[in-house]
Design a protein around this motif. Sequence first.
Motif, PDB file in Angstrom:
ATOM      1  N   GLU A   1       0.834  -1.206   0.000  1.00 38.60           N
ATOM      2  CA  GLU A   1       0.000   0.000   0.000  1.00 38.60           C
ATOM      3  C   GLU A   1       0.867   1.253   0.000  1.00 38.60           C
ATOM      4  OE1 GLU A   1      -1.883   3.446   1.507  1.00 38.60           O
ATOM      5  OE2 GLU A   1      -0.451   2.275   2.694  1.00 38.60           O
ATOM      6  N   ARG A   2       1.980   1.233   0.736  1.00 36.45           N
ATOM      7  CA  ARG A   2       2.869   2.401   0.735  1.00 36.45           C
ATOM      8  C   ARG A   2       3.493   2.614  -0.643  1.00 36.45           C
ATOM      9  NH1 ARG A   2       8.667   2.632   3.659  1.00 36.45           N
ATOM     10  NH2 ARG A   2       9.014   1.223   1.891  1.00 36.45           N
ATOM     11  N   SER A   3       3.882   1.530  -1.306  1.00 31.37           N
ATOM     12  CA  SER A   3       4.452   1.661  -2.649  1.00 31.37           C
ATOM     13  C   SER A   3       3.433   2.229  -3.621  1.00 31.37           C
ATOM     14  CB  SER A   3       4.944   0.290  -3.135  1.00 31.37           C
ATOM     15  OG  SER A   3       5.967  -0.202  -2.302  1.00 31.37           O
ATOM     16  N   ALA A   4       2.193   1.794  -3.492  1.00 35.05           N
ATOM     17  CA  ALA A   4       1.150   2.341  -4.362  1.00 35.05           C
ATOM     18  C   ALA A   4       0.951   3.824  -4.107  1.00 35.05           C
ATOM     19  CB  ALA A   4      -0.149   1.576  -4.137  1.00 35.05           C
ATOM     20  N   ALA A   5       1.016   4.221  -2.828  1.00 35.23           N
ATOM     21  CA  ALA A   5       0.868   5.647  -2.507  1.00 35.23           C
ATOM     22  C   ALA A   5       2.034   6.469  -3.057  1.00 35.23           C
ATOM     23  CB  ALA A   5       0.767   5.811  -0.994  1.00 35.23           C
ATOM     24  N   CYS A   6       3.242   5.907  -3.011  1.00 33.33           N
ATOM     25  CA  CYS A   6       4.405   6.612  -3.563  1.00 33.33           C
ATOM     26  C   CYS A   6       4.262   6.831  -5.065  1.00 33.33           C
ATOM     27  CB  CYS A   6       5.674   5.826  -3.270  1.00 33.33           C
ATOM     28  SG  CYS A   6       6.148   5.787  -1.531  1.00 33.33           S
ATOM     29  N   LEU A   7       3.823   5.795  -5.754  1.00 33.19           N
ATOM     30  CA  LEU A   7       3.651   5.926  -7.195  1.00 33.19           C
ATOM     31  C   LEU A   7       2.547   6.920  -7.535  1.00 33.19           C
ATOM     32  CD1 LEU A   7       4.016   2.194  -8.278  1.00 33.19           C
ATOM     33  CD2 LEU A   7       5.655   4.046  -8.632  1.00 33.19           C
ATOM     34  N   GLN A   8       1.489   6.904  -6.743  1.00 35.39           N
ATOM     35  CA  GLN A   8       0.398   7.844  -6.998  1.00 35.39           C
ATOM     36  C   GLN A   8       0.831   9.281  -6.719  1.00 35.39           C
ATOM     37  OE1 GLN A   8      -2.707   6.274  -4.532  1.00 35.39           O
ATOM     38  NE2 GLN A   8      -3.381   4.776  -6.059  1.00 35.39           N
ATOM     39  N   CYS A   9       1.669   9.469  -5.699  1.00 35.72           N
ATOM     40  CA  CYS A   9       2.193  10.810  -5.411  1.00 35.72           C
ATOM     41  C   CYS A   9       3.083  11.298  -6.539  1.00 35.72           C
ATOM     42  CB  CYS A   9       2.961  10.786  -4.097  1.00 35.72           C
ATOM     43  SG  CYS A   9       3.634  12.379  -3.609  1.00 35.72           S
ATOM     44  N   SER A  10       3.913  10.388  -7.062  1.00 33.00           N
ATOM     45  CA  SER A  10       4.762  10.759  -8.180  1.00 33.00           C
ATOM     46  C   SER A  10       3.938  11.123  -9.405  1.00 33.00           C
ATOM     47  CB  SER A  10       5.716   9.606  -8.499  1.00 33.00           C
ATOM     48  OG  SER A  10       6.484   9.899  -9.644  1.00 33.00           O
ATOM     49  N   PHE A  11       2.879  10.364  -9.627  1.00 28.07           N
ATOM     50  CA  PHE A  11       2.023  10.669 -10.768  1.00 28.07           C
ATOM     51  C   PHE A  11       1.300  12.006 -10.571  1.00 28.07           C
ATOM     52  CE2 PHE A  11      -2.238  10.335 -12.692  1.00 28.07           C
ATOM     53  CZ  PHE A  11      -1.862  10.292 -14.023  1.00 28.07           C
ATOM     54  N   ARG A  12       0.925  12.331  -9.338  1.00 25.02           N
ATOM     55  CA  ARG A  12       0.247  13.599  -9.069  1.00 25.02           C
ATOM     56  C   ARG A  12       1.170  14.772  -9.367  1.00 25.02           C
ATOM     57  NH1 ARG A  12      -1.594  14.741  -3.046  1.00 25.02           N
ATOM     58  NH2 ARG A  12       0.682  14.787  -2.862  1.00 25.02           N
ATOM     59  N   LYS A  13       2.460  14.670  -9.003  1.00 29.49           N
ATOM     60  CA  LYS A  13       3.404  15.739  -9.301  1.00 29.49           C
ATOM     61  C   LYS A  13       3.568  15.904 -10.797  1.00 29.49           C
ATOM     62  CE  LYS A  13       6.007  15.235  -4.984  1.00 29.49           C
ATOM     63  NZ  LYS A  13       7.312  14.900  -4.366  1.00 29.49           N
ATOM     64  N   THR A  14       3.605  14.797 -11.488  1.00 25.62           N
ATOM     65  CA  THR A  14       3.717  14.869 -12.949  1.00 25.62           C
ATOM     66  C   THR A  14       2.499  15.553 -13.546  1.00 25.62           C
ATOM     67  OG1 THR A  14       5.009  12.831 -12.956  1.00 25.62           O
ATOM     68  CG2 THR A  14       4.037  13.501 -15.039  1.00 25.62           C
ATOM     69  N   ARG A  15       1.332  15.261 -13.068  1.00 26.15           N
ATOM     70  CA  ARG A  15       0.107  15.888 -13.581  1.00 26.15           C
ATOM     71  C   ARG A  15       0.089  17.382 -13.258  1.00 26.15           C
ATOM     72  NH1 ARG A  15      -4.019  12.665 -16.152  1.00 26.15           N
ATOM     73  NH2 ARG A  15      -5.290  14.461 -15.585  1.00 26.15           N
ATOM     74  N   ASP A  16       0.597  17.750 -12.051  1.00 26.94           N
ATOM     75  CA  ASP A  16       0.647  19.182 -11.704  1.00 26.94           C
ATOM     76  C   ASP A  16       1.553  19.941 -12.659  1.00 26.94           C
ATOM     77  OD1 ASP A  16      -1.085  18.757  -9.654  1.00 26.94           O
ATOM     78  OD2 ASP A  16       0.467  18.646  -8.087  1.00 26.94           O
ATOM     79  N   SER A  17       2.699  19.358 -12.985  1.00 23.09           N
ATOM     80  CA  SER A  17       3.621  20.012 -13.915  1.00 23.09           C
ATOM     81  C   SER A  17       2.986  20.170 -15.291  1.00 23.09           C
ATOM     82  CB  SER A  17       4.918  19.205 -14.026  1.00 23.09           C
ATOM     83  OG  SER A  17       5.550  19.103 -12.769  1.00 23.09           O
ATOM     84  N   GLU A  18       2.274  19.140 -15.730  1.00 23.09           N
ATOM     85  CA  GLU A  18       1.620  19.210 -17.033  1.00 23.09           C
ATOM     86  C   GLU A  18       0.534  20.271 -17.051  1.00 23.09           C
ATOM     87  OE1 GLU A  18       0.183  15.344 -17.808  1.00 23.09           O
ATOM     88  OE2 GLU A  18       2.170  14.481 -18.272  1.00 23.09           O
ATOM     89  N   GLN A  19      -0.182  20.423 -15.944  1.00 20.43           N
ATOM     90  CA  GLN A  19      -1.237  21.428 -15.893  1.00 20.43           C
ATOM     91  C   GLN A  19      -0.661  22.848 -15.918  1.00 20.43           C
ATOM     92  OE1 GLN A  19      -3.662  20.562 -12.518  1.00 20.43           O
ATOM     93  NE2 GLN A  19      -4.727  18.844 -13.505  1.00 20.43           N
ATOM     94  N   LYS A  20       0.526  23.036 -15.262  1.00 17.16           N
ATOM     95  CA  LYS A  20       1.163  24.350 -15.300  1.00 17.16           C
ATOM     96  C   LYS A  20       1.582  24.702 -16.730  1.00 17.16           C
ATOM     97  CE  LYS A  20       2.910  24.300 -10.565  1.00 17.16           C
ATOM     98  NZ  LYS A  20       4.130  24.286  -9.704  1.00 17.16           N
TER      99      LYS A  20
END
Length: 611
Positions: free
Chosen positions: A511-530
């Motif tokens: 579950e922690r690994s899944a959360a890490c990957l999801q956090c990384s994906f969220r940062k990537t999406r934030d950069s794309e939105q900027k």
Amino acid sequence: MDLVVRRGGIDKRRVFDIRGNHDKYGVPRVGSNLDFFSLYSVNSQLHRLANIHSISLMGRSRSYIFLGIDDTMSIGIRGPSNLFGHPSDETIDAVEAELQYWNSSHSSSVTKVVFGHFPLSFTASSENGGRYEPLFARQSVAAYICGHLHAKFSKQLWRFHTAELAVSDGPKEPQRVKKQFWEWELGDWKEFRMIRILAVDEGKVSFLDMELSSPNQDSFQTTILITYPTDSRNMNHLSSVPQRQLLRNDINALVFSASPILNVTAKVLDSSRAFRIVEEVPLQPAASSSVSGKQAIFHAKWNAETYRNDSSAVRYWLQVSVVDSQGKETVSSSRPFSVEGKCAAEYPSTWLAFLVIGIRWEDLYSILLWSNICFLFILLSLPKILNIFMERSASYQKWAMSVSISSPIQQRRFLFSVLWFLIEGSMSRVIWLSLVVYLVYLLNFPWFWGYVSSENGDIAPMYMFGWRISSTVTMNKVGMIGNPDVMTVTLPFMYLVVTPLVLLIYSLFAERSAACLQCSFRKTRDSEQKVQLVAGAPLQSSEFISTSSVSRRTRRTFLLPACLVIACIHIRQCYSLMGAYGVSTVALSPAFSWVPPILLAAAICSTSMTW
């Protein structure tokens, strides 16, 4: 028992009692102050102190032998690790010699009934693997009577044993012959007031189990046991007696009543015609057969030839009705019969009866224990093997990112999800190595220490395969006792604590690994939105961000209560063992009491970081 002898008016020598596991709970040795059986039992009062006892009755044309066996443990381990009978090789040889003696020294026919406390399914093998089943079959035992399981499991735990044995006849090659005997477990008196009336009618063994009412009952209920013809469901399917000796034209019944008996009638019912009465046979009191001045045996001659040629074992049923001096009629339960035992009916059984008495629990325990151990070793070793294989190529990282970043994991195959769970769940080398060391420890070292017998007795360690008792207690070399009795401790601990512990630890790290990957994906999406905002492109929905956050809270909400449940189960097990083997001894045993909660707490702390 003194009250039974005094009020029953019977000879005390006819009372025959044997030990059970309750008579050995916490008894360090036979004859000690805690050995109440040696102090108060009838066998002890009559100086019957051996492990086997026999009573023989000599009839005009038949001999009867009743053999009792004491298979309790040599050292009475405190409960719950005192569940199985433990015959030694010497006991098995002595039982066979006693039964064989009656075959060789008496020309008349012999009926043998053996009784002991433990069912054969709860009787361990001897040191050299000896067991009673082939012995009883080889010696033509009619029935083995046992108890131990109490009526709470079932009131009809009966098993028909068939063994194929090699029988030699002179210089000819041995032939394979089937031998059979019945095992009839009896419900307990303690809670259900169960008693059994056993009858042997010219070698035919029959019985009636009855549950007595409360002590406030006004009078004893009239009881009827048909002794011949026997129930076709409970007789031996293969008879070793020559057919010419089976020709009988009589009906016999035992009747016990508090009032004088006026009339006894046997009725033959035809099941093929809606159980209509096809014949009534009046029974008369047998000569010189009375109990406390009342007639007990009733019999009559009848034309058995009428039913001799029928091939069905359940077509004709027999029922006996009794009318006493008070005008009250009592009817026995009807049962099928087969004249001469030409055919036998299968007694209906249940899955519960098969599970309790139809399975040899000594073997089942080994299967359950080793299958669990193999599962845990595979669960611990397979992820590391896969991890080594994946690390040699960059494909695993790309695959893991694709599983978590692309549309939901459910679209991937189930196998990939399992592999991801195993690999990510074993990423913590410290926790993983601790689990491996702990499992190896459980296989080879003591689980806990405790008072194996009395509270003031010696403290002994319990291993996965029994208790290690010192030579000062056993009077011989140091050895293990109490296997497979420890299954009451090992199986619940392995299946309800250790296995869920490993799975929960894997789940927390996955579950922690899944959360890490999801956090990384969220940062990537934030950069794309900027970038899209600067370029003036329309913004993508931020639904995934909120969904990722909620999904982790949901997973933790499920995993943490599961950890609490396992912790509660473990605490309850510790509490039970402390009550059985001593509070301080079990509490100070780290392998059983402290390692599971420490590992679980470490896994929760290691995976509790937020993103």
